[in-house]
Design a protein around this motif. Structure first.
Motif, PDB file in Angstrom:
ATOM      1  N   LEU A   1      -2.448 -20.384   3.855  1.00 22.81           N
ATOM      2  CA  LEU A   1      -1.251 -19.665   4.298  1.00 22.81           C
ATOM      3  C   LEU A   1      -0.425 -19.164   3.115  1.00 22.81           C
ATOM      4  N   ILE A   2      -0.424 -19.918   2.026  1.00 24.24           N
ATOM      5  CA  ILE A   2       0.311 -19.502   0.833  1.00 24.24           C
ATOM      6  C   ILE A   2      -0.459 -18.428   0.068  1.00 24.24           C
ATOM      7  N   ALA A   3      -1.769 -18.540   0.001  1.00 21.75           N
ATOM      8  CA  ALA A   3      -2.575 -17.633  -0.815  1.00 21.75           C
ATOM      9  C   ALA A   3      -2.763 -16.262  -0.173  1.00 21.75           C
ATOM     10  N   ALA A   4      -2.791 -16.189   1.139  1.00 20.74           N
ATOM     11  CA  ALA A   4      -3.085 -14.914   1.805  1.00 20.74           C
ATOM     12  C   ALA A   4      -2.113 -13.797   1.441  1.00 20.74           C
ATOM     13  N   PRO A   5      -0.793 -14.027   1.463  1.00 16.16           N
ATOM     14  CA  PRO A   5       0.105 -12.921   1.081  1.00 16.16           C
ATOM     15  C   PRO A   5      -0.099 -12.455  -0.360  1.00 16.16           C
ATOM     16  N   PHE A   6      -0.350 -13.387  -1.284  1.00 20.91           N
ATOM     17  CA  PHE A   6      -0.572 -12.993  -2.674  1.00 20.91           C
ATOM     18  C   PHE A   6      -1.846 -12.163  -2.814  1.00 20.91           C
ATOM     19  N   ALA A   7      -2.888 -12.532  -2.053  1.00 18.13           N
ATOM     20  CA  ALA A   7      -4.149 -11.805  -2.143  1.00 18.13           C
ATOM     21  C   ALA A   7      -4.010 -10.390  -1.619  1.00 18.13           C
ATOM     22  N   VAL A   8      -3.095 -10.174  -0.691  1.00 15.87           N
ATOM     23  CA  VAL A   8      -2.936  -8.851  -0.082  1.00 15.87           C
ATOM     24  C   VAL A   8      -1.812  -8.053  -0.734  1.00 15.87           C
ATOM     25  N   LEU A   9      -0.696  -8.681  -0.997  1.00 14.18           N
ATOM     26  CA  LEU A   9       0.483  -7.940  -1.448  1.00 14.18           C
ATOM     27  C   LEU A   9       0.405  -7.449  -2.891  1.00 14.18           C
ATOM     28  N   ILE A  10      -0.239  -8.188  -3.770  1.00 14.42           N
ATOM     29  CA  ILE A  10      -0.308  -7.756  -5.165  1.00 14.42           C
ATOM     30  C   ILE A  10      -1.089  -6.447  -5.298  1.00 14.42           C
ATOM     31  N   PRO A  11      -2.309  -6.337  -4.730  1.00 19.66           N
ATOM     32  CA  PRO A  11      -2.992  -5.033  -4.821  1.00 19.66           C
ATOM     33  C   PRO A  11      -2.247  -3.928  -4.068  1.00 19.66           C
ATOM     34  N   ALA A  12      -1.616  -4.264  -2.957  1.00 20.42           N
ATOM     35  CA  ALA A  12      -0.862  -3.256  -2.206  1.00 20.42           C
ATOM     36  C   ALA A  12       0.322  -2.749  -3.015  1.00 20.42           C
ATOM     37  N   ALA A  13       0.989  -3.634  -3.739  1.00 24.87           N
ATOM     38  CA  ALA A  13       2.125  -3.215  -4.568  1.00 24.87           C
ATOM     39  C   ALA A  13       1.677  -2.304  -5.701  1.00 24.87           C
ATOM     40  N   VAL A  14       0.534  -2.606  -6.291  1.00 23.37           N
ATOM     41  CA  VAL A  14       0.005  -1.759  -7.363  1.00 23.37           C
ATOM     42  C   VAL A  14      -0.326  -0.370  -6.817  1.00 23.37           C
ATOM     43  N   ILE A  15      -0.961  -0.305  -5.672  1.00 21.94           N
ATOM     44  CA  ILE A  15      -1.311   0.980  -5.069  1.00 21.94           C
ATOM     45  C   ILE A  15      -0.061   1.767  -4.693  1.00 21.94           C
ATOM     46  N   MET A  16       0.929   1.105  -4.093  1.00 17.85           N
ATOM     47  CA  MET A  16       2.157   1.800  -3.699  1.00 17.85           C
ATOM     48  C   MET A  16       2.934   2.299  -4.920  1.00 17.85           C
ATOM     49  N   ARG A  17       2.934   1.537  -5.993  1.00 14.94           N
ATOM     50  CA  ARG A  17       3.631   1.981  -7.206  1.00 14.94           C
ATOM     51  C   ARG A  17       2.992   3.242  -7.756  1.00 14.94           C
ATOM     52  N   ARG A  18       1.676   3.280  -7.766  1.00 12.75           N
ATOM     53  CA  ARG A  18       0.992   4.476  -8.267  1.00 12.75           C
ATOM     54  C   ARG A  18       1.191   5.653  -7.335  1.00 12.75           C
ATOM     55  N   LEU A  19       1.172   5.393  -6.039  1.00  8.31           N
ATOM     56  CA  LEU A  19       1.387   6.481  -5.081  1.00  8.31           C
ATOM     57  C   LEU A  19       2.795   7.047  -5.187  1.00  8.31           C
ATOM     58  N   CYS A  20       3.778   6.181  -5.288  1.00 12.74           N
ATOM     59  CA  CYS A  20       5.168   6.642  -5.309  1.00 12.74           C
ATOM     60  C   CYS A  20       5.515   7.388  -6.590  1.00 12.74           C
ATOM     61  N   SER A  21       4.788   7.167  -7.651  1.00 14.81           N
ATOM     62  CA  SER A  21       5.057   7.897  -8.887  1.00 14.81           C
ATOM     63  C   SER A  21       4.325   9.240  -8.923  1.00 14.81           C
ATOM     64  N   GLU A  22       3.503   9.506  -7.939  1.00 10.54           N
ATOM     65  CA  GLU A  22       2.742  10.759  -7.869  1.00 10.54           C
ATOM     66  C   GLU A  22       3.582  11.838  -7.172  1.00 10.54           C
ATOM     67  N   PRO A  23       3.848  12.968  -7.841  1.00  8.72           N
ATOM     68  CA  PRO A  23       4.680  14.016  -7.225  1.00  8.72           C
ATOM     69  C   PRO A  23       4.058  14.626  -5.962  1.00  8.72           C
TER      70      PRO A  23
END
Length: 71
Positions: free
Chosen positions: A38-60
């Motif tokens: 239960l503790i590991a699941a959010p980290f396994a999903v949210l870290i890659p999602a945050a990286v993808i969203m950061r790259r997407l949001c910086s794209e004009p």
């Protein structure tokens, strides 16, 4: 110089946390370690999602597409 070093260390730390979460999810039986899963699941999903969203949001192009979707 120190800011770049701190950023590299932070990235490596995040990657280590993600690897640990993936190890817990895939290499330990869920029936014996349900709390860890239960503790590991959010980290396994949210870290890659945050990286993808950061790259997407910086794209004009993505920002323009998002503005078009809002209208």
């Amino acid at each position: 110089m120190m800011k770049a070093l701190a950023r590299i260390i932070l990235h490596q730390l995040l990657f280590a946390v993600w690897l640990l979460a993936m190890y817990v999810l895939y290499c330990t039986p869920a029936c014996m370690h349900p709390i860890e899963h239960l503790i590991a699941a959010p980290f396994a999903v949210l870290i890659p999602a945050a990286v993808i969203m950061r790259r997407l949001c910086s794209e004009p192009r993505f920002a323009r597409w998002l503005d078009e979707q809002r209208q």
